[in-house]
Design an enzyme around this catalytic site. Sequence first.
Site, PDB file in Angstrom:
ATOM      1  N   ASP A   1       0.931  -1.348   0.610  1.00  0.00           N
ATOM      2  CA  ASP A   1      -0.302   0.151  -0.044  1.00  0.00           C
ATOM      3  C   ASP A   1       1.014   1.180  -0.025  1.00  0.00           C
ATOM      4  OD1 ASP A   1      -1.970   1.904   0.807  1.00  0.00           O
ATOM      5  OD2 ASP A   1      -1.487   1.655   3.095  1.00  0.00           O
ATOM      6  N   PHE A   2       0.881   2.382  -0.432  1.00  0.00           N
ATOM      7  CA  PHE A   2       1.136   3.391  -0.446  1.00  0.00           C
ATOM      8  C   PHE A   2       1.402   4.188   0.942  1.00  0.00           C
ATOM      9  CE2 PHE A   2       2.772   7.852  -1.718  1.00  0.00           C
ATOM     10  CZ  PHE A   2       3.591   8.310  -2.595  1.00  0.00           C
ATOM     11  N   ASP A   3      -0.078   5.392   0.621  1.00  0.00           N
ATOM     12  CA  ASP A   3       0.401   6.427   2.009  1.00  0.00           C
ATOM     13  C   ASP A   3      -0.437   6.135   3.873  1.00  0.00           C
ATOM     14  OD1 ASP A   3      -0.174   9.071   1.378  1.00  0.00           O
ATOM     15  OD2 ASP A   3      -2.033   7.494  -0.125  1.00  0.00           O
TER      16      ASP A   3
ATOM     17  N   ASP B   1      -1.939  -0.055   5.746  1.00  0.00           N
ATOM     18  CA  ASP B   1      -2.818   0.370   6.557  1.00  0.00           C
ATOM     19  C   ASP B   1      -3.757   0.653   7.171  1.00  0.00           C
ATOM     20  OD1 ASP B   1      -2.452   2.638   5.291  1.00  0.00           O
ATOM     21  OD2 ASP B   1      -2.637   4.073   6.459  1.00  0.00           O
TER      22      ASP B   1
HETATM   23  O1  LIG Z   1      -4.330   3.785  -0.347  1.00  0.00           O
HETATM   24  P1  LIG Z   1      -3.844   4.297   0.227  1.00  0.00           P
HETATM   25  O2  LIG Z   1      -2.066   4.371  -0.966  1.00  0.00           O
HETATM   26  O3  LIG Z   1      -3.115   4.453   1.683  1.00  0.00           O
HETATM   27  O4  LIG Z   1      -3.950   5.232   0.254  1.00  0.00           O
HETATM   28  C1  LIG Z   1      -5.131   5.764   0.660  1.00  0.00           C
HETATM   29  C2  LIG Z   1      -5.721   7.100   0.592  1.00  0.00           C
HETATM   30  O5  LIG Z   1      -4.213   7.604   0.261  1.00  0.00           O
HETATM   31  C3  LIG Z   1      -3.883   9.448   1.039  1.00  0.00           C
HETATM   32  O6  LIG Z   1      -4.705   9.196   1.805  1.00  0.00           O
HETATM   33  C4  LIG Z   1      -4.432   9.764   3.350  1.00  0.00           C
HETATM   34  O7  LIG Z   1      -3.199  10.208   3.378  1.00  0.00           O
HETATM   35  C5  LIG Z   1      -2.425  11.350   3.052  1.00  0.00           C
HETATM   36  C6  LIG Z   1      -1.581  11.826   2.815  1.00  0.00           C
HETATM   37  O8  LIG Z   1      -0.381  11.441   3.977  1.00  0.00           O
HETATM   38  C7  LIG Z   1      -3.201  12.384   4.387  1.00  0.00           C
HETATM   39  O9  LIG Z   1      -3.701  13.870   4.310  1.00  0.00           O
HETATM   40  C8  LIG Z   1      -4.781  12.049   4.964  1.00  0.00           C
HETATM   41  O10 LIG Z   1      -5.667  12.123   5.579  1.00  0.00           O
HETATM   42  C9  LIG Z   1      -5.001  10.096   4.399  1.00  0.00           C
HETATM   43  O11 LIG Z   1      -6.257   9.798   4.623  1.00  0.00           O
HETATM   44  C10 LIG Z   1      -4.884   9.896  -0.265  1.00  0.00           C
HETATM   45  O12 LIG Z   1      -5.216  10.856  -0.184  1.00  0.00           O
HETATM   46  C11 LIG Z   1      -6.527   9.340  -0.721  1.00  0.00           C
HETATM   47  O13 LIG Z   1      -6.175   9.574  -2.253  1.00  0.00           O
HETATM   48  C12 LIG Z   1      -5.753   8.073  -0.703  1.00  0.00           C
HETATM   49  O14 LIG Z   1      -7.538   7.191  -0.691  1.00  0.00           O
END
Ligand SMILES: O=P(O)(O)OC[C@H]1O[C@H](O[C@H]2O[C@H](CO)[C@@H](O)[C@H](O)[C@H]2O)[C@H](O)[C@@H](O)[C@@H]1O
Length: 276
Positions: A33-35, A215
């Site tokens: 996963d990324f974020d 996560d």
């Molecule tokens: O599936 P992921 O790669 O984990 O993406 C899930 C969402 O991640 C991002 O939002 C999240 O990260 C941001 C930066 O750290 C944070 O500000 C936010 O509160 C988190 O929810 C992304 O912007 C979304 O588009 C993704 O769906």
Amino acid sequence: MQRQRTKPKPVDELRPRVRSELADASELLLCLDFDGTLAPIVEDPDEAEPTDRVEDVLDAITTEPEVTTAVVSGRALADVRERVDGPRIYAGNHGLELERGDSVAVHPVARKRGARIDAVCEVLEVALDPVPNAHIENKRLTATVHFRSVPEPARPQVRRLTREAVSRFGGDGLELSDGKAILEIGPAIDWGKGNAVEMLIADGADGTLPVYIGDDVTDESAFGAVEPDGIGVRVGDDAPTAASGRVRSPEAVADLIEWFATDGLERVRDGPTGQP
Ligand SMILES: O=P(O)(O)OC[C@H]1O[C@H](O[C@H]2O[C@H](CO)[C@@H](O)[C@H](O)[C@H]2O)[C@H](O)[C@@H](O)[C@@H]1O
């Protein structure tokens, strides 16, 4: 059969099982996963990037012939591709778009509902304009309403306005779900990260061990896709999850990727006759 949600064990406690699964495997499919996994969570989603250490360990593991790496993100595919270099496969929009080699597959129903996503985003840009720091990320197949930086008292208003816009312009074609200080708007279809990971598993050679590290809520279906034959690792605390292991942070994710690239791969190469 999918694993029930239970408390995940610290990944160090799982090490004997992981070693033995690797010794029985011919290849490794490492899905990330990324974020919150490769990139630490930050206030501004545009600022999210992998740590230098994550970049280094990814550089090392992506060149190993026995390993296929995939990034599986909720972000739009083009966006996540820009943020992390090296993996062979990218899945964006929670698995609704999947790039393998030269081909990009987009879920056909999600593609059709893109116009509704645009309509909801347009409405929300106006409706949420007075709310300090509310931010809309239009990812074309899905959209995210960010409220991490919205003052606590205004958050219920963000939820209400988003719910209303989705129900008015999305009808029963769109649905809302929660994430980390976000609301995700997506097509109401039975497809998620887990389905994309199942496709990657089906692509792999016999004897490939699938591993998924993530996560958030949408990572649960992907943990379900790899467990119990493969290994799911949740980044975070010990709240119940379909993953059997956990690590604390993206720094610990880098340690784990490094371990797979060194000791882990040694097990794959040595096979079942190697030292336990
Ligand atoms: O599936 P992921 O790669 O984990 O993406 C899930 C969402 O991640 C991002 O939002 C999240 O990260 C941001 C930066 O750290 C944070 O500000 C936010 O509160 C988190 O929810 C992304 O912007 C979304 O588009 C993704 O769906």
